[in-house]
Design a protein around this motif. Structure first.
Motif, mmCIF file in Angstrom:
data_model
loop_
_atom_site.group_PDB
_atom_site.id
_atom_site.type_symbol
_atom_site.label_atom_id
_atom_site.label_comp_id
_atom_site.label_asym_id
_atom_site.label_seq_id
_atom_site.Cartn_x
_atom_site.Cartn_y
_atom_site.Cartn_z
ATOM 1 N N SER A 147 0.508 -1.629 0.236
ATOM 2 C CA SER A 147 0.088 0.088 0.118
ATOM 3 C C SER A 147 0.856 1.147 -0.007
ATOM 4 C CB SER A 147 -0.530 0.216 1.334
ATOM 5 O OG SER A 147 -1.774 1.146 1.119
ATOM 6 N N LEU A 148 0.657 2.263 -0.642
ATOM 7 C CA LEU A 148 1.381 3.270 -0.939
ATOM 8 C C LEU A 148 0.950 4.465 0.024
ATOM 9 C CD1 LEU A 148 1.868 3.660 -4.900
ATOM 10 C CD2 LEU A 148 3.170 2.711 -3.051
ATOM 11 N N GLY A 149 -0.036 3.908 0.416
ATOM 12 C CA GLY A 149 -0.834 4.758 1.691
ATOM 13 C C GLY A 149 -1.145 6.325 1.507
ATOM 14 N N TYR A 150 -1.489 7.228 2.232
ATOM 15 C CA TYR A 150 -1.724 8.956 1.979
ATOM 16 C C TYR A 150 -0.657 9.440 2.775
ATOM 17 C CZ TYR A 150 -3.534 8.025 6.306
ATOM 18 O OH TYR A 150 -3.521 7.995 7.805
ATOM 19 N N PRO A 151 -0.403 11.184 1.688
ATOM 20 C CA PRO A 151 0.428 12.005 3.122
ATOM 21 C C PRO A 151 0.089 12.268 4.614
ATOM 22 C CG PRO A 151 -0.562 12.643 0.882
ATOM 23 C CD PRO A 151 -1.245 12.055 1.179
ATOM 24 N N GLU A 152 1.687 11.725 5.103
ATOM 25 C CA GLU A 152 1.282 12.204 6.623
ATOM 26 C C GLU A 152 0.258 13.319 7.316
ATOM 27 O OE1 GLU A 152 4.826 12.024 8.661
ATOM 28 O OE2 GLU A 152 5.182 9.753 7.674
ATOM 29 N N ASP A 153 0.611 14.866 6.242
ATOM 30 C CA ASP A 153 0.274 15.316 6.505
ATOM 31 C C ASP A 153 -1.140 15.764 5.645
ATOM 32 O OD1 ASP A 153 1.425 16.359 4.265
ATOM 33 O OD2 ASP A 153 2.468 17.802 4.437
ATOM 34 N N LEU A 154 -1.727 15.085 5.322
ATOM 35 C CA LEU A 154 -3.437 15.156 4.572
ATOM 36 C C LEU A 154 -4.590 15.889 5.778
ATOM 37 C CD1 LEU A 154 -4.312 15.001 2.222
ATOM 38 C CD2 LEU A 154 -5.437 12.669 2.852
ATOM 39 N N PRO A 155 -5.176 16.144 5.819
ATOM 40 C CA PRO A 155 -5.889 16.710 6.851
ATOM 41 C C PRO A 155 -7.117 15.394 7.661
ATOM 42 C CG PRO A 155 -6.041 18.315 5.461
ATOM 43 C CD PRO A 155 -5.507 17.271 4.782
ATOM 44 N N ALA A 156 -7.264 14.827 8.557
ATOM 45 C CA ALA A 156 -7.800 13.588 8.538
ATOM 46 C C ALA A 156 -9.346 13.635 7.848
ATOM 47 C CB ALA A 156 -8.642 13.503 10.602
ATOM 48 N N ASP A 157 -10.249 14.790 7.247
ATOM 49 C CA ASP A 157 -11.121 14.219 6.602
ATOM 50 C C ASP A 157 -11.096 14.577 5.342
ATOM 51 O OD1 ASP A 157 -10.289 16.800 6.360
ATOM 52 O OD2 ASP A 157 -12.045 18.411 6.669
ATOM 53 N N ALA A 158 -10.133 14.373 4.983
ATOM 54 C CA ALA A 158 -9.500 14.620 4.015
ATOM 55 C C ALA A 158 -9.453 13.038 2.976
ATOM 56 C CB ALA A 158 -8.740 15.376 2.702
ATOM 57 N N ARG A 159 -9.093 12.231 4.169
ATOM 58 C CA ARG A 159 -8.128 10.797 3.999
ATOM 59 C C ARG A 159 -9.437 9.180 3.039
ATOM 60 N NH1 ARG A 159 -4.552 10.496 9.647
ATOM 61 N NH2 ARG A 159 -3.409 12.876 9.161
ATOM 62 N N ASP A 160 -10.696 9.793 3.785
ATOM 63 C CA ASP A 160 -11.954 9.383 3.051
ATOM 64 C C ASP A 160 -11.723 9.580 1.577
ATOM 65 O OD1 ASP A 160 -12.898 11.654 3.409
ATOM 66 O OD2 ASP A 160 -15.159 10.985 3.304
ATOM 67 N N LEU A 161 -11.333 10.779 0.877
ATOM 68 C CA LEU A 161 -11.080 10.794 -0.200
ATOM 69 C C LEU A 161 -10.570 10.396 -1.248
ATOM 70 C CD1 LEU A 161 -12.759 14.585 -0.510
ATOM 71 C CD2 LEU A 161 -14.452 12.410 -0.776
ATOM 72 N N TRP A 162 -9.145 10.031 -0.674
ATOM 73 C CA TRP A 162 -7.425 9.785 -0.718
ATOM 74 C C TRP A 162 -7.617 8.498 -1.522
ATOM 75 C CZ3 TRP A 162 -3.583 13.125 -1.188
ATOM 76 C CH2 TRP A 162 -2.341 11.777 -2.084
ATOM 77 N N PRO A 163 -7.126 8.615 -2.914
ATOM 78 C CA PRO A 163 -7.481 7.824 -3.926
ATOM 79 C C PRO A 163 -6.366 6.894 -3.755
ATOM 80 C CG PRO A 163 -6.112 8.853 -4.851
ATOM 81 C CD PRO A 163 -6.605 9.999 -4.065
ATOM 82 N N ASP A 164 -7.179 5.419 -4.314
ATOM 83 C CA ASP A 164 -6.250 4.094 -4.361
ATOM 84 C C ASP A 164 -5.205 4.211 -5.402
ATOM 85 O OD1 ASP A 164 -4.981 1.911 -3.466
ATOM 86 O OD2 ASP A 164 -6.737 0.593 -4.257
ATOM 87 N N LEU A 165 -4.074 3.871 -4.894
ATOM 88 C CA LEU A 165 -2.924 4.464 -5.793
ATOM 89 C C LEU A 165 -2.177 3.151 -6.246
ATOM 90 C CD1 LEU A 165 -0.897 7.656 -3.702
ATOM 91 C CD2 LEU A 165 -2.071 7.692 -5.979
ATOM 92 N N ALA A 166 -2.940 1.964 -5.813
ATOM 93 C CA ALA A 166 -2.614 0.565 -5.853
ATOM 94 C C ALA A 166 -2.733 0.218 -7.983
ATOM 95 C CB ALA A 166 -2.811 -0.317 -5.340
ATOM 96 N N ARG A 167 -4.276 1.383 -8.433
ATOM 97 C CA ARG A 167 -4.460 1.530 -9.283
ATOM 98 C C ARG A 167 -4.699 1.746 -10.088
ATOM 99 N NH1 ARG A 167 -10.077 2.549 -9.448
ATOM 100 N NH2 ARG A 167 -11.032 2.922 -6.903
ATOM 101 N N TRP A 168 -5.126 1.897 -11.713
ATOM 102 C CA TRP A 168 -5.742 3.271 -12.634
ATOM 103 C C TRP A 168 -6.633 3.525 -12.278
ATOM 104 C CZ3 TRP A 168 -1.845 4.303 -17.022
ATOM 105 C CH2 TRP A 168 -1.260 3.166 -16.893
ATOM 106 N N PRO A 169 -7.437 5.644 -12.390
ATOM 107 C CA PRO A 169 -8.527 5.796 -12.074
ATOM 108 C C PRO A 169 -9.085 5.496 -13.361
ATOM 109 C CG PRO A 169 -6.048 7.205 -12.739
ATOM 110 C CD PRO A 169 -5.930 5.980 -12.310
ATOM 111 N N THR A 170 -10.486 5.477 -13.020
ATOM 112 C CA THR A 170 -11.686 4.936 -14.152
ATOM 113 C C THR A 170 -12.197 6.781 -14.079
ATOM 114 O OG1 THR A 170 -13.071 4.879 -12.086
ATOM 115 C CG2 THR A 170 -11.166 2.915 -13.867
ATOM 116 N N PRO A 171 -13.743 6.772 -14.853
ATOM 117 C CA PRO A 171 -14.329 7.584 -15.006
ATOM 118 C C PRO A 171 -14.802 8.295 -13.863
ATOM 119 C CG PRO A 171 -13.892 6.909 -17.467
ATOM 120 C CD PRO A 171 -13.310 6.527 -16.523
ATOM 121 N N GLU A 172 -15.304 6.601 -13.604
ATOM 122 C CA GLU A 172 -16.367 6.613 -11.911
ATOM 123 C C GLU A 172 -15.587 7.621 -10.809
ATOM 124 O OE1 GLU A 172 -15.878 3.910 -14.060
ATOM 125 O OE2 GLU A 172 -17.384 3.969 -15.559
#
Length: 137
Positions: A8-33
Motif C-alpha cells: 500500500s502506498l498510503g497517503y501523505p502524513e500531513d493530509l487532513p483527517a477529514d480528507a483521508r476518506d477521499l484519498w484515491p487507491d494509488l495501487a490501481r488506475w483511475p477510472t471515469p467513475e
C-alpha cells in the motif's frame, strides 16, 4: 517491468483527517467513475478537494533526497571499512573489515533500491490520479 503491487502506498502524513476518506487507491488506475465520484463528493467541500489535490501534487514531484542520503551512507561505510583494512596490520581484521563493509554496503544498496522503486511508483501513481482529477475539473 513489473513490481510487487501488494504494498500500500498510503497517503501523505500531513493530509487532513477529514480528507483521508477521499484519498484515491494509488495501487490501481483511475477510472471515469472515480473522477465523477470524487467531483460529486467534494462539490460542497472544496477544502477537502484541495487537500487531496495538493497531496497528489506533492507526491507527483520527484524527491531524491532520501536516495542521496542512503547513497552517502553506503559511501561512508565503504570508506570506513577500507580505512580499517588499510590501517591495521592484522590480516584477519583486514579480511573481517572488508567482509563487513561489503555486506553492509549490499544491505544499504538493497534498502536504497527498495525506497527508490517505491518512491517512483508512488510518484507515477500520484501523477496519474492528479491528471485524472484535474481533467474532471
Amino acid at each position: 517491468m513489473t513490481r510487487n503491487l501488494d504494498q500500500s502506498l498510503g497517503y501523505p502524513e500531513d493530509l487532513p483527517a477529514d480528507a483521508r476518506d477521499l484519498w484515491p487507491d494509488l495501487a490501481r488506475w483511475p477510472t471515469p467513475e472515480d473522477v465523477v465520484c470524487f467531483m460529486r463528493n467534494t462539490r460542497k467541500t472544496p477544502h477537502r478537494r484541495l487537500a487531496v489535490l495538493n497531496g497528489l501534487r506533492s507526491w507527483a514531484e520527484i524527491d531524491i533526497a532520501p536516495v542521496w542520503a542512503w547513497a552517502s551512507a553506503i559511501v561512508t561505510i565503504s570508506i570506513a571499512g577500507l580505512g580499517v583494512a588499510v590501517t591495521t596490520s592484522v590480516w584477519w581484521v583486514q579480511i573481517l573489515s572488508l567482509v563487513v563493509t561489503v555486506v553492509a554496503a549490499l544491505v544499504l544498496l538493497t534498502v536504497t533500491m527498495s525506497l527508490s522503486t517505491t518512491a517512483d511508483r508512488r510518484r507515477r501513481s500520484a501523477h496519474l490520479w492528479l491528471r485524472a482529477f484535474e481533467s474532471g475539473l
